[in-house]
Write an enzyme that holds these catalytic residues in place. Structure first.
Site, short mmCIF file in Angstrom:
data_model
loop_
_atom_site.label_atom_id
_atom_site.label_comp_id
_atom_site.label_asym_id
_atom_site.label_seq_id
_atom_site.Cartn_x
_atom_site.Cartn_y
_atom_site.Cartn_z
N SER A 124 -3.40 -12.16 3.55
CA SER A 124 -3.75 -11.93 2.15
C SER A 124 -2.69 -12.55 1.24
O SER A 124 -3.00 -13.07 0.17
CB SER A 124 -3.93 -10.44 1.85
OG SER A 124 -2.87 -9.70 2.40
N LYS A 165 0.80 -1.22 0.00
CA LYS A 165 0.00 0.00 0.00
C LYS A 165 0.84 1.27 0.00
O LYS A 165 0.31 2.35 -0.24
CB LYS A 165 -0.95 0.01 1.19
CG LYS A 165 -1.99 -1.09 1.15
CD LYS A 165 -2.92 -0.92 -0.02
CE LYS A 165 -4.15 -1.78 0.17
NZ LYS A 165 -5.19 -1.44 -0.79
#
Lengths: 98, 399
Positions: free
Chosen positions: B355, B139
């Site tokens: 994830s 991110k």
């Protein structure tokens, strides 16, 4: 502690499809395990989302009693009293809506 | 179409114009210019050019390949003042330590895991190690791209507060960049966020607003939308779920890095779907490079514990998601994702989050499927973040 205590259960959005959209339901039970059993009887299918085959709370599920995680207490054996509030939250997920 | 035109069109159409996803391969420049003009008439041409220039300069794509006539045409449109502003912003960002350490992450082949899965040598599984970014996740790229684009477009001026809803990693990236670039940051985070995340955000000095833990990340999205309507606060709503700069980050960095690291041999790209920026951006890049199958990964069930991921059939679908781009979307159970993350730690020695586990579980399934068909493959799975961010959660609960 009453055998058939009225326990408020807070349902997260991704499980509200089982509870007809209700965010809060009232269940009977003297322990967390009993309340989860009641929940499964009232809303078939919800139980397997919360517990594995051995009856333990799944690793990614947090169950709170009055804000305290039952993992820090007695897990599914955590006792409950009339008026207690049980909250179910997936361990931090990407979110969902009904 | 040469790549410099592609990135220019991409930046203008997909980043600024907020028009629906466009297959830029089908555009020629005249179509693109018409679309740009129609799509976003309230923004000045100066700003659009400034952003395009800025992104081209920072995209890592061969800007020097662009024909001189195009560059001079652009200079004629862009005023000296605008050009100076863009150059100043670019120089400030380039000289900021954390900015310089974002991206260019390793790609590692998981030989031991391949053997553990019983895959033949013709099936390669590679992992893009994104947790080495300074904020600890993929991110960082997203947040940097959003901030770069917003500053260049004049949407984020000095003194304005950046605000967004985040399930964690993007918030950490905004908070980190906010600290380094002196941008005030307010984050709306579900109250169920792990203690590690809450403390990390506090460490960077971000202001955190907690949303209803029972409403998950969609509850955070709804709350931030309420907050930004408050005229008393001067917010820049970064809106990672609908901001094309999110996908642009991966189109301009993650995608080209993987393409170079696999020497163009990539056959399958596996990326988990949260904001869907990684798959849309890097996937969009690969689509224009060769025959690469794009696999999106989502939780198999609406009720799940794979942090940051969305179960698209029941969630608020991100505006940047183009359903026609993925070749397939695989569902992964939370337990399966956890098991894969544990296997990665024990077999390869890489400590990753859930994830990453979900991506590996899908990659392993895909590898077995292709092996049974006798097809060779070069599969790349995204390693979104590291495992230490989940130490207090069920992912690493001691048995």
């Amino acid at each position: 502690m009453a055998d058939e205590a009225g326990i408020t259960v807070l349902i997260p959005t991704p499980l509200r499809r089982f509870t007809d959209g209700d965010a809060k339901v009232t269940m009977a039970g003297a322990s967390v395990g009993e309340v989860l059993d009641s929940l499964e009887r009232a809303y078939p299918g919800i139980g397997e989302r919360l517990r594995d085959d051995s009856g333990q709370i799944r690793r990614f599920v947090n169950v709170f009693v009055n804000g305290q995680n039952v993992r820090d207490r007695d897990g599914v054996d955590t006792s409950l009293s009339e008026g207690d509030e049980v909250g179910i939250i997936p361990a931090m997920a990407g979110g969902s809506r009904v | 179409m040469p790549s410099w035109i592609r990135i220019h069109v991409y930046a203008d159409l997909r980043l600024l114009a907020c028009c629906p996803a466009v297959d830029i391969a089908r555009f020629d420049m005249s179509d693109a210019c018409t679309a740009i003009l129609k799509a976003d008439s309230h923004r000045s041409a100066l700003r659009r050019n400034a952003v395009s220039y800025f992104l081209m300069n920072n995209s890592g794509l061969p800007f020097h390949d662009s024909p001189k006539s195009y560059v001079s045409g652009q200079s004629a449109i862009m005023s000296n003042f605008q050009a100076d502003t863009v150059a100043t912003i670019a120089s400030t960002l380039e000289n900021t330590g954390v900015v310089r350490s974002i991206g260019n992450t390793p790609l590692v082949r998981l030989h031991r895991l391949e053997r553990h899965l019983g895959l033949p040598a013709s099936i390669e599984i590679h992992l893009k190690i994104e947790w080495v970014n300074p904020g600890g996740s993929i991110k960082d790229r997203t947040a940097l791209s959003i901030i770069q684009a917003a500053i260049a477009a004049g949407d984020l001026d000095r003194g304005q507060t950046l605000i967004d809803a985040t399930s964690g990693n993007t918030g950490i990236a905004y908070a980190m960049l906010g600290a380094a670039l002196e941008i005030p940051v307010t984050l709306v985070v579900p109250g169920s966020a792990s203690e590690e995340r809450k403390r990390t955000l506090a460490a960077y000095g971000a202001h955190v607003v907690y949303s209803d833990p029972y409403e998950g990340s969609d509850g955070a999205i709804r709350l931030v939308r309420d907050l930004v309507t408050d005229r008393d606060h001067n917010y820049f709503y970064a809106d990672q779920y609908n901001n094309q700069a999110n996908a642009v980050a991966h189109y301009t960095t993650t995608g080209p890095e993987i393409w170079d690291q696999t020497s163009g041999r990539l056959t399958h790209f596996v990326a988990a779907l949260g904001t869907t920026g990684t798959l849309m951006g890097a996937g969009g890049f690969f689509r224009h490079r060769g025959t690469v199958e794009l696999i999106g990964v989502q939780p198999a069930e609406a009720f799940h514990g794979i942090e940051g991921l969305k179960h698209l059939p029941t969630a608020i679908v991100p505006g940047i998601f183009d359903p026609s781009l993925p070749d397939r979307i695989e569902g992964v159970d939370t337990e399966e994702a956890f098991d894969a993350a544990r296997a990665l730690a024990r077999i390869e020695g890489y400590f990753a989050g859930s994830s990453t586990g979900a991506n590996l579980a899908a990659a392993a399934r895909l590898g077995s499927e292709l092996a049974s068909k006798g097809q060779p493959a070069c599969i790349v799975a995204v390693g979104c973040d590291g495992g230490s961010r989940y130490l207090s959660t069920g992912l690493w609960e001691l048995n």
